[in-house]
Design a protein around this motif. Structure first.
Motif, mmCIF file in Angstrom:
data_model
loop_
_atom_site.group_PDB
_atom_site.id
_atom_site.type_symbol
_atom_site.label_atom_id
_atom_site.label_comp_id
_atom_site.label_asym_id
_atom_site.label_seq_id
_atom_site.Cartn_x
_atom_site.Cartn_y
_atom_site.Cartn_z
ATOM 1 N N GLY A 88 -7.809 -2.417 -53.239
ATOM 2 C CA GLY A 88 -7.060 -1.167 -53.253
ATOM 3 C C GLY A 88 -6.785 -0.572 -51.884
ATOM 4 O O GLY A 88 -5.973 0.357 -51.759
ATOM 5 N N ASN A 95 -5.386 0.044 -48.090
ATOM 6 C CA ASN A 95 -4.046 -0.077 -47.483
ATOM 7 C C ASN A 95 -2.942 -0.060 -48.537
ATOM 8 O O ASN A 95 -2.085 -0.947 -48.572
ATOM 9 N N ASP A 96 -3.013 0.961 -49.404
ATOM 10 C CA ASP A 96 -1.993 1.152 -50.427
ATOM 11 C C ASP A 96 -1.858 -0.056 -51.363
ATOM 12 O O ASP A 96 -0.754 -0.484 -51.678
ATOM 13 N N GLN A 97 -3.012 -0.635 -51.727
ATOM 14 C CA GLN A 97 -3.056 -1.731 -52.712
ATOM 15 C C GLN A 97 -2.444 -3.034 -52.193
ATOM 16 O O GLN A 97 -2.037 -3.895 -52.971
ATOM 17 N N ARG A 98 -2.386 -3.202 -50.873
ATOM 18 C CA ARG A 98 -1.737 -4.382 -50.296
ATOM 19 C C ARG A 98 -2.299 -5.679 -50.857
ATOM 20 O O ARG A 98 -1.551 -6.541 -51.342
ATOM 21 N N ARG A 106 -1.463 -6.211 -54.655
ATOM 22 C CA ARG A 106 -0.061 -6.600 -54.880
ATOM 23 C C ARG A 106 0.185 -8.046 -54.463
ATOM 24 O O ARG A 106 0.800 -8.824 -55.199
#
Length: 174
Positions: A120, A122-125, A128
């Protein structure tokens, strides 16, 4: 016929040799992809190698998850408990973020929370990219039309390695 406690191995190789071998081959393939991408006349070859890199990167993560998990079970349990646990881990799930989280939960809820935090950040990097890696690998494996560039394949390889490193570190021998 009682258990004598967890089995301890005098000199456990870590990470397991199988994982190291796959990682070495993944590195060789990554270098080959980059080499072919630099040759203007070899762009189609580089594209096919990039697809293979996606498949192999996902496979490396799958194998690392299952091999390190099984090594942990073998090291920390014995007898019927070990046999049962190893039997439940015959093969790795597709390494999507949710599947890896569920596997971590089977070991300890704190592990799932730790993995969730890693994925989760770093903005869900990582979440994703990991899910995209699995999706793309499945499309390639099933012959669907996919276009993966060399740069993206190299990024996805690094994502697989980053998540695999978490497993290697969390399940290492004490």
């Amino acid at each position: 016929m009682g258990s004598r406690g967890p089995r301890r191995h005098a000199r456990e190789e870590w990470p397991p040799a199988e994982t190291q071998l796959i990682l070495g081959r993944l590195g060789e393939l990554s270098a080959l992809v980059q080499e072919q991408a630099r040759i203007p006349d070899n762009q189609e070859v580089a594209s096919w190698l990039a697809r293979l890199l996606v498949v192999r990167s996902c496979g490396y993560l799958e194998q690392t998850v299952i091999v390190t998990s099984r090594a942990y079970i073998s090291r920390t349990s014995d007898g019927m408990v070990r046999n049962f646990a190893l039997g439940a881990l015959k093969r790795a799930p597709n390494p999507s973020a949710d599947a890896l989280g569920e596997l971590a939960l089977r070991f300890d809820p704190a592990l799932k929370s730790e993995l969730r935090a890693l994925l989760g950040a770093n903005d869900q990097r990582l979440r994703r990219e990991l899910n995209y890696l699995v999706e793309l690998r499945n499309k390639i494996a099933h012959g669907q039309n996919e276009n993966v560039g060399v740069a993206k394949a190299l990024i996805l390889k690094e994502v697989a390695c980053e998540v695999a490193d978490w497993y290697i570190l969390r399940f290492r021998p004490l």
